[in-house]
Design a protein around this motif. Structure first.
Motif, mmCIF file in Angstrom:
data_model
loop_
_atom_site.group_PDB
_atom_site.id
_atom_site.type_symbol
_atom_site.label_atom_id
_atom_site.label_comp_id
_atom_site.label_asym_id
_atom_site.label_seq_id
_atom_site.Cartn_x
_atom_site.Cartn_y
_atom_site.Cartn_z
ATOM 1 N N ALA A 253 0.830 -1.206 0.000
ATOM 2 C CA ALA A 253 0.000 0.000 0.000
ATOM 3 C C ALA A 253 0.863 1.255 0.000
ATOM 4 C CB ALA A 253 -0.929 -0.010 1.214
ATOM 5 N N LEU A 254 1.973 1.204 0.750
ATOM 6 C CA LEU A 254 2.861 2.360 0.847
ATOM 7 C C LEU A 254 3.490 2.711 -0.498
ATOM 8 C CD1 LEU A 254 4.345 4.407 2.706
ATOM 9 C CD2 LEU A 254 6.105 2.658 3.036
ATOM 10 N N VAL A 255 4.055 1.714 -1.181
ATOM 11 C CA VAL A 255 4.734 2.019 -2.448
ATOM 12 C C VAL A 255 3.739 2.314 -3.563
ATOM 13 C CG1 VAL A 255 6.805 0.725 -1.849
ATOM 14 C CG2 VAL A 255 4.959 -0.435 -3.063
ATOM 15 N N ARG A 256 2.534 1.787 -3.452
ATOM 16 C CA ARG A 256 1.508 2.164 -4.434
ATOM 17 C C ARG A 256 1.190 3.654 -4.306
ATOM 18 N NH1 ARG A 256 -0.142 0.902 -8.908
ATOM 19 N NH2 ARG A 256 -2.335 1.313 -8.438
ATOM 20 N N ARG A 257 1.123 4.123 -3.075
ATOM 21 C CA ARG A 257 0.884 5.556 -2.850
ATOM 22 C C ARG A 257 2.069 6.388 -3.322
ATOM 23 N NH1 ARG A 257 -3.149 7.560 0.207
ATOM 24 N NH2 ARG A 257 -1.840 9.327 0.825
ATOM 25 N N GLY B 71 3.651 5.744 -5.994
ATOM 26 C CA GLY B 71 3.629 5.794 -7.447
ATOM 27 C C GLY B 71 4.104 4.567 -8.181
ATOM 28 N N LEU B 72 4.453 3.484 -7.481
ATOM 29 C CA LEU B 72 4.864 2.271 -8.187
ATOM 30 C C LEU B 72 3.663 1.604 -8.841
ATOM 31 C CD1 LEU B 72 7.557 2.576 -6.505
ATOM 32 C CD2 LEU B 72 7.657 0.085 -6.556
ATOM 33 N N GLY B 73 3.830 1.248 -10.116
ATOM 34 C CA GLY B 73 2.742 0.615 -10.858
ATOM 35 C C GLY B 73 2.694 -0.881 -10.612
ATOM 36 N N ARG C 87 10.488 -9.641 -3.993
ATOM 37 C CA ARG C 87 10.456 -9.580 -5.457
ATOM 38 C C ARG C 87 9.387 -8.633 -5.971
ATOM 39 N NH1 ARG C 87 14.121 -12.543 -3.284
ATOM 40 N NH2 ARG C 87 12.471 -13.962 -2.576
ATOM 41 N N GLY C 88 8.523 -8.150 -5.079
ATOM 42 C CA GLY C 88 7.527 -7.165 -5.460
ATOM 43 C C GLY C 88 7.959 -5.769 -5.065
ATOM 44 N N VAL C 89 7.808 -5.451 -3.775
ATOM 45 C CA VAL C 89 8.061 -4.091 -3.278
ATOM 46 C C VAL C 89 9.538 -3.708 -3.356
ATOM 47 C CG1 VAL C 89 7.955 -2.611 -1.246
ATOM 48 C CG2 VAL C 89 6.028 -4.131 -1.789
ATOM 49 N N LEU C 90 10.412 -4.520 -2.749
ATOM 50 C CA LEU C 90 11.838 -4.175 -2.758
ATOM 51 C C LEU C 90 12.389 -4.153 -4.182
ATOM 52 C CD1 LEU C 90 14.401 -3.577 -1.116
ATOM 53 C CD2 LEU C 90 14.809 -6.039 -1.009
ATOM 54 N N HIS C 91 12.011 -5.139 -4.978
ATOM 55 C CA HIS C 91 12.446 -5.201 -6.380
ATOM 56 C C HIS C 91 12.026 -3.938 -7.123
ATOM 57 C CE1 HIS C 91 13.360 -7.698 -10.084
ATOM 58 N NE2 HIS C 91 12.697 -6.685 -10.598
ATOM 59 N N GLY C 92 10.765 -3.543 -6.935
ATOM 60 C CA GLY C 92 10.251 -2.374 -7.643
ATOM 61 C C GLY C 92 10.945 -1.090 -7.244
ATOM 62 N N THR C 93 11.231 -0.933 -5.945
ATOM 63 C CA THR C 93 11.901 0.292 -5.507
ATOM 64 C C THR C 93 13.373 0.299 -5.914
ATOM 65 O OG1 THR C 93 12.250 -0.742 -3.327
ATOM 66 C CG2 THR C 93 10.343 0.704 -3.570
ATOM 67 N N LEU C 94 14.037 -0.853 -5.786
ATOM 68 C CA LEU C 94 15.443 -0.923 -6.197
ATOM 69 C C LEU C 94 15.606 -0.690 -7.691
ATOM 70 C CD1 LEU C 94 16.830 -3.992 -4.190
ATOM 71 C CD2 LEU C 94 17.630 -1.634 -4.015
ATOM 72 N N ASP C 95 14.660 -1.171 -8.469
ATOM 73 C CA ASP C 95 14.758 -1.077 -9.921
ATOM 74 C C ASP C 95 14.773 0.369 -10.403
ATOM 75 O OD1 ASP C 95 15.086 -2.436 -12.315
ATOM 76 O OD2 ASP C 95 12.946 -2.423 -12.785
#
Length: 247
Positions: free
Chosen positions: A57-61, A63-65, A139-147
């Motif tokens: 929920a945090l990373v969706r807010r 802006g991560l798609g 593989r979802g949240v951390l992966h998306g932010t690191l990417d």
């Protein structure tokens, strides 16, 4: 020209925000690990799943798609194909390991000494308490932010290392509850430390494979399937080995 200048000026600010996102995710994961392993029994059950949902929920807010998180429906088909292939490879490897006299002792884990316990662990506890929350978080949240802030090499290195370190607390007493590991690494403090180091190295290596599947398929389905097959099939194989060994 003005539009180009704005585009060139924006990335540093956005990149700083992205680094802050990564730092927040890592801090939350570290706190989650400590709460789950060093507080109450109930905390060990609910903390990781709840933290994974909160992080999502945090990373969706932020802006991560859904695609960045590996949750886009357009990648489900490709993810399913990789998932089936991964499960097939693991089931074959587990079956061979359980049959070979040299590797059978490594399946003698005390917590999976009964068929009913292994079934509950494999079909309920492992997927809901471990596999899905961990894959969503790593593989979802951390992966998306690191990417957003590192290249492919940094993503593989940082994500996999953090996944390995995540398993330090859960590795305490690993050698005392597994006859194969006790015989291989020995007992006492030295054996326990060796067991922790081995667990961190093994899970970090697994993190590399999970990350590769996540990037290759674009979906969390593949790493979730592989993660479950390693843990779930291993639990069932352990119970079978216990009963056949005792018989």
């Amino acid at each position: 020209m003005l539009h180009t200048d704005l585009e060139e000026a924006a990335p540093p600010r956005h990149k700083l925000h992205a680094y802050i996102d990564v730092a927040v995710v890592v801090v939350v994961l570290a706190g989650t690990n400590l709460i789950a392993h060093f507080t109450t029994a109930w905390a060990s059950i609910v903390t990781v799943p709840v933290a994974a949902v909160i992080l999502l929920a945090l990373v969706r807010r932020r802006g991560l798609g859904w695609s960045e998180l590996g949750l886009s429906p357009r990648h489900w088909r490709r993810g399913s194909l990789y998932a089936v292939a991964a499960v097939g490879v693991v089931l074959t490897a587990v079956a061979i390991g359980a049959l070979l006299p040299m590797t059978r002792p490594f399946f003698l884990a005390d917590r999976y000494a009964t068929i009913s316990g292994a079934l509950i662990a494999s079909m309920i506890v492992i997927p809901l308490q471990t596999v899905i929350p961990e894959e969503l978080a790593f593989r979802g949240v951390l992966h998306g932010t690191l990417d957003r802030v590192v290249g492919a090499r940094g993503l593989f290195a940082a994500g996999s290392l953090l996944f390995g370190l995540w398993h330090i607390a859960s590795s305490f007493g690993l050698t005392t509850n597994n006859r194969g590991l006790t015989g291989f690494l020995g007992g006492g403090l030295a054996g326990q430390i060796a067991g922790i180091l081995l667990a961190v190295a093994a899970t970090a290596a697994a993190g590399v494979v999970f990350t590769w599947l996540r990037r290759r398929s674009g979906s969390l389905l593949a790493p979730i399937a592989l993660h479950w097959s390693v843990n779930g099939a291993g639990a069932l194989a352990a119970a079978i080995v216990w009963h056949t060994t005792l018989a």
